[in-house]
Motif scaffolding. Structure first.
Motif, short mmCIF file in Angstrom:
data_model
loop_
_atom_site.label_atom_id
_atom_site.label_comp_id
_atom_site.label_asym_id
_atom_site.label_seq_id
_atom_site.Cartn_x
_atom_site.Cartn_y
_atom_site.Cartn_z
N MET A 1 35.09 3.16 -1.00
CA MET A 1 34.41 4.33 -1.56
C MET A 1 33.75 4.00 -2.88
O MET A 1 32.62 4.40 -3.15
CB MET A 1 35.41 5.48 -1.75
CG MET A 1 35.64 6.28 -0.50
SD MET A 1 36.57 7.77 -0.88
CE MET A 1 38.23 7.18 -0.72
N VAL B 1 34.70 12.08 2.96
CA VAL B 1 36.09 11.69 2.73
C VAL B 1 36.98 12.65 3.50
O VAL B 1 36.86 13.87 3.35
CB VAL B 1 36.45 11.74 1.23
CG1 VAL B 1 37.89 11.32 1.03
CG2 VAL B 1 35.50 10.87 0.45
N PHE C 1 41.61 8.46 2.69
CA PHE C 1 41.90 8.20 1.29
C PHE C 1 43.39 7.93 1.19
O PHE C 1 44.18 8.80 0.86
CB PHE C 1 41.48 9.41 0.46
CG PHE C 1 41.59 9.19 -1.04
CD1 PHE C 1 41.57 7.91 -1.58
CD2 PHE C 1 41.69 10.28 -1.89
CE1 PHE C 1 41.67 7.72 -2.94
CE2 PHE C 1 41.79 10.09 -3.26
CZ PHE C 1 41.77 8.82 -3.78
#
Lengths: 856, 108
Positions: free
Chosen positions: A167, A278, A158
């Motif tokens: 995402m 994630v 991320f």
């Protein structure tokens, strides 16, 4: 997916006019087009560096420069990616900067002063700046990577806009209410690795898309880099209340799934199912280029106080730089680096030096305010350490003081004191003798600056332009009650938001010589009774009109102009349809059911429940606006249409032509319910907010209250209709559940509402809202908005009364509200046909031309 | 015009007492001057200039009690006795007003 952020239309290329042979400017090459690199270029240009340097910027992302901090809101759907662009491709072209986006530098030849790129190109430099930033750290886990070293499908870092887009693509289609994701389709479960800032923000964002989120954190408490264990525990509670499951002190050891991620195995043997993983388990500086090029690298590229590496013509700034042993992961130090280096490079200040950053951060993580600076626990025996911990409220505050200087502070859940603490931390400002004042305002929390230190000419009441000196003068004149001072100066008589400050100044100026202000507890100034006693007397003596109340309860039976409106409201609440109406006891707005404007004309706002209208309604409004030559038609903040500048005498005919009920945009009453489009059309909507808003407005229309009541219902936590800042705000959180917030405001005061309860049906929302409304109506002072009422009573007490029936009054509340609901009549339909008093709609200013509100 | 002159040299009949509901005010024109006439619940009559000296607010739309008149726009209050503002701001002009056979008569 492949769009270039901040890019230029296809086909446009930047002309490269620089001619190496004739251009005498030095060559400045910047490797890295992130927040540090681009900022450096800006700072250099600002110092006239465009004359000195031919600037080339390499960025391995194809995009212009964007605000990486804002990726969380983009993931949450709160920001559009276009809005986070800082410098578009055009900006570089316009400033004569050659941007080589999508080109990665692989090696520096420091001897020949050349950089080699992955596209085979070689670029010469005179000065080279490394601003390569960081990358996501992917902890070693079995199965996280494919054979070719790339991440397994469904696993994301991320860090970049491309990862964020990927995402978002993965969760699209997810939000259709109550539907199971098709096999191989949109994922429903996400695991987030990492309980730091980024991990928490990712978890909150994904949960906002309706996913079930597990957060796995290797350390024993959340945000352990910034918060101590106790604060971390309180944050955990707040995060869990959002519906995110938190697993602490455990490592993820294996990623399950061959074609795509299916789950995660934890070190303790548990398995968490996941359609999306994630990884936000920290960052690592990008130092590969520096390492292969022979520059000194420890944890990051080592630089001196002028950001210079061990090669005199190579510099490093931002997250890839290590200065005096520190590597920063925040934007503020990176920008300080850019400023100092720009001074050095351009010669604006050749001796400029960077001596490290005192990092203070203030952020909102997963909906919780967090501010940290310096250290979070005492390190020496003589360090002072003050902690205020209120786990139930989600608040944890602490400060560390050394030698009378603030060396650290942690604020969680309440950051009101952050401005003062940051000053004390940055500048070593003197600290109050009573340390608790660092964390709490003992003067009731209103003002940061002590009134004693305020300059005399500083404006206290912005509405009426009253200065501190003017207030002091009146006090010196012998007026020593707060209400007396307010009457004389008119301070606090506008929006009222300065009242507490006015009180403090009067108290200070009177120096203890303050007259006991018994009137402060009266519901209205003209009747010497507080609200509960007043209500009891009205019921006991069966007083049904305002004049009857004055005759029975006012000193000498004397009426009082300023008390009439409040009494009318109270009597209507107590008696419903059995109240005896007297038009002179009403404010002009309530007499003519419209809002008076500065020129004596009125504004007309028809009811438009939930902000939903129809073509036929709009056509009628348009016809009416033309027929009565309405000077301005405006869409209101409450999702209605306002016809402004209407003459009083036109009101009844206009209502008749409109054929719509009053929207009550003029009264101290329930006004409107804003809604978003909910689940019928919105991709993200979790529930039918529009219908619930319409139902709420239908139930509570026209109900008078101590002050105006604004509501909103939103279909998901993106809060498009601003429910968090309404007197009552309702937020759909999925699975048929609704959060009910109370006491929010976004006017002269801004306050996020407090979560009263989460209920599981629209009917329960309406019931609870009604109970809160009635409790407020019966207990709030005249003109006391819910944002003052809720903190005054206390959320816990309100919960106890309304949710647990702690005082046994819930049935009475329901009955009281029902009486008012039953008494509702549309005032337009009523007075339009038959005036309440003779000349009700006669013009009050027939002749003289008044100052006109300019017509746009 | 001529009717007014007949009754008194300075007095103007502006309307009937029942034109002003108890406790309220109404605006009239008396000899070319705009005035606001109020009939309080105790039966007393008062008259002031029609526009508020502060920002031109329509005083006839204001609220009253036995002591003061409150302008609807910014809640400036003016005393019936002399027209002075309670805040010390510029006051309003007050006019003598009386009832004669059900007529409202204002001296301007």
């Amino acid at each position: 997916m492949t769009a270039v952020l901040g890019g230029r239309p296809a086909g446009l290329t930047t002309l490269h006019l620089a001619d190496d042979d004739t251009d005498s400017r030095a060559r400045l090459v910047v490797v890295g087009n992130g927040m540090a690199g681009a900022r450096l270029v800006e700072e250099v240009l600002e110092r006239g560096g465009g004359e000195q340097f031919r600037i080339t910027v390499f960025g391995d992302e194809p995009h212009g420069n964007y605000n990486r901090i804002m990726l969380s809101p983009v993931l949450a759907g709160e920001e559009h990616e276009d809005d986070i662009v800082l410098n578009s491709h055009d900006w570089y072209a316009d400033n004569g900067v050659a941007l080589r986006a999508g080109v990665r530098i692989e090696r520096i030849d420091t001897a020949a002063k050349l950089v080699h790129a992955d596209d085979g190109s070689v670029t010469a430099y005179d000065h080279l700046v490394l601003a390569t930033g960081s990358r996501s750290f992917i902890p070693p886990m079995t199965g996280v990577r494919r054979a070719d070293g790339s991440l397994l499908s469904g696993v994301f870092g991320f860090r970049t806009i491309d990862e964020t887009r990927a995402m978002l693509d993965a969760v699209q289609g997810e939000t259709v209410r109550g539907e199971e994701a098709p096999v191989g389709g949109a994922p429903r479960r996400a695991v987030v690795l990492g309980g730091g800032l980024l991990g928490l923000e990712a978890a909150r964002a994904l949960q906002g898309h309706g996913m079930q989120v597990d957060l796995v954190h290797a350390a024993p408490s959340l945000m352990n880099a910034q918060l101590d264990a106790e604060a971390g525990a309180i944050l955990k509670r707040s995060v869990e209340e959002l519906g995110i499951t938190v697993h602490l002190d455990v490592l993820a050891t294996e990623v399950v799934g061959t074609d795509r991620v299916r789950g995660v195995l934890l070190a303790d043997g548990r398995r968490l199912d996941a359609d999306l993983l994630v990884v936000a388990a920290g960052i690592r500086p990008n130092t590969d280029v520096a390492v292969v090029s022979g520059l000194e690298v420890q944890r990051a590229v080592v630089v001196d106080d002028q950001l210079r590496t061990d090669d005199p013509d190579v510099y490093a700034i931002g997250e890839c730089a290590q200065h005096r042993g520190e590597v920063y992961g925040l934007v503020a130090p990176a920008w300080e680096h850019a400023t100092v280096l720009a001074d050095v490079l351009t010669g604006a200040d050749p001796t400029a030096e960077y001596h490290g950053s005192r990092t203070a951060t203030k952020l909102k993580v997963a909906g919780v305010d967090v501010a940290t600076m310096g250290i979070n626990t005492p390190e020496r025996d003589e360090d002072e350490f003050l902690v205020i911990s209120e786990p139930k409220r989600g608040v944890h505050l602490s400060v560390v003081i050394r030698d009378d200087k603030l060396v650290g502070a942690t604020l969680l859940g309440d950051t009101r004191k952050v401005a003062f603490l940051t000053q004390a931390f940055d500048r070593g400002a003197p600290l109050p003798e009573e340390r608790i004042r660092l964390l709490v305002d003992l003067t009731d929390g209103a003002e940061e600056v002590g009134v004693a230190e305020m300059p005399g000419d500083s404006q206290v009441c912005n509405c009426n332009g009253v200065s501190k000196a003017a207030i002091c003068e009146v006090v010196a004149d012998g007026c020593s009650s707060v209400s007396g001072v307010m009457d004389r100066t008119r301070a606090g008589k506008g929006c009222g938001s300065c009242k507490s400050l006015v009180r403090q100044i009067v108290e200070w100026a009177a120096d203890g010589d303050l007259a006991e202000d018994a009137a402060a507890s009266y519901y209205v100034p003209g009747i010497p009774l507080a609200k509960p006693q007043l209500m009891a007397a009205i019921r006991e003596q069966d007083l049904r009109s305002v004049s009857a109340v004055f005759a029975a309860l006012a000193p000498g039976g004397q009426d009082d102009a300023r008390s009439k409106m409040g009494l009318t409201s109270l009597l209507r609440m107590i008696w419903g349809s059995e109240y005896v109406q007297e038009n002179d006891a009403k404010f002009i707005n309530d007499r003519v059911h419209a809002n008076i404007q500065r020129d004596g004309t009125f504004s007309v706002v028809p009811q438009m429940k939930g902000g939903v209208t129809t073509p036929a309604q709009l056509r009628r409004i348009a016809d009416v606006a033309e027929k009565y030559e309405v000077p301005m038609v405006k869409v209101t903040g409450g999702q209605r249409i306002d016809l402004l500048g209407v003459r009083k005498e036109d009101l009844p005919a206009m209502w008749d032509d409109l054929g719509m009920p009053s929207g009550y945009a003029y009264g101290k009453s329930f006004r409107t319910v804003k809604t978003c489009v909910g689940s019928d059309f919105c991709r993200f909507g979790l529930d039918d907010s529009t219908q619930l808003g319409i139902d709420l407005e239908t139930r509570f229309q026209g109900i008078e209250s101590p002050a105006k009541i604004k509501m909103a219902v939103v279909g998901c936590p993106r809060n498009c209709a601003e429910a968090y800042v309404k007197d009552v705000g309702v937020v759909a959180v999925g699975s048929g559940r609704w959060e009910v917030y109370v006491g929010g405001a976004a006017g002269a005061s801004v306050r996020k509402g407090d979560l009263l309860a989460t209920v599981d049906s629209p009917e329960a929302v309406i019931e609870l809202t009604g109970r809160f409304l009635q409790y407020y109506r019966e207990n709030a002072n005249w003109l006391e908005r819910t944002y003052d009422f809720v903190p005054r009573i206390g959320l816990e007490r309100i919960k106890q009364v309304l949710l647990e029936d702690g005082e046994g009054i819930v049935a009475d509340l329901d009955a009281g509200l029902q009486r008012s609901v039953d008494a509702y009549t549309d005032p337009w339909g009523q007075d339009g046909r038959q005036p309440a008093t003779p000349g009700q709609f006669r013009p009050a200013l027939p002749l003289v031309a008044l100052p006109q509100v300019p017509v746009r | 015009m001529s009717l007014t002159d007949l009754r008194t040299t300075t007095g103007h009949v502006v309307g009937r007492v029942e034109d002003v509901p108890p406790g309220e005010g109404r605006a009239f024109v008396a000899g070319g001057t705009q005035i606001a006439v109020f009939r309080l619940r105790d039966g007393s009559l008062h008259a002031t200039q029609a526009a508020c000296p502060h920002a031109g607010g329509p005083l006839a739309d204001g609220q009253t009690d036995v002591d003061v008149l409150v302008c609807p726009l910014h809640l400036y209050a003016y005393r019936w006795s002399d027209g002075a503002a309670t805040s010390g701001a510029t006051g309003v002009r007050v006019y003598p007003v009386r009832e004669v056979d059900g007529d409202l008569v204002v001296d301007v």
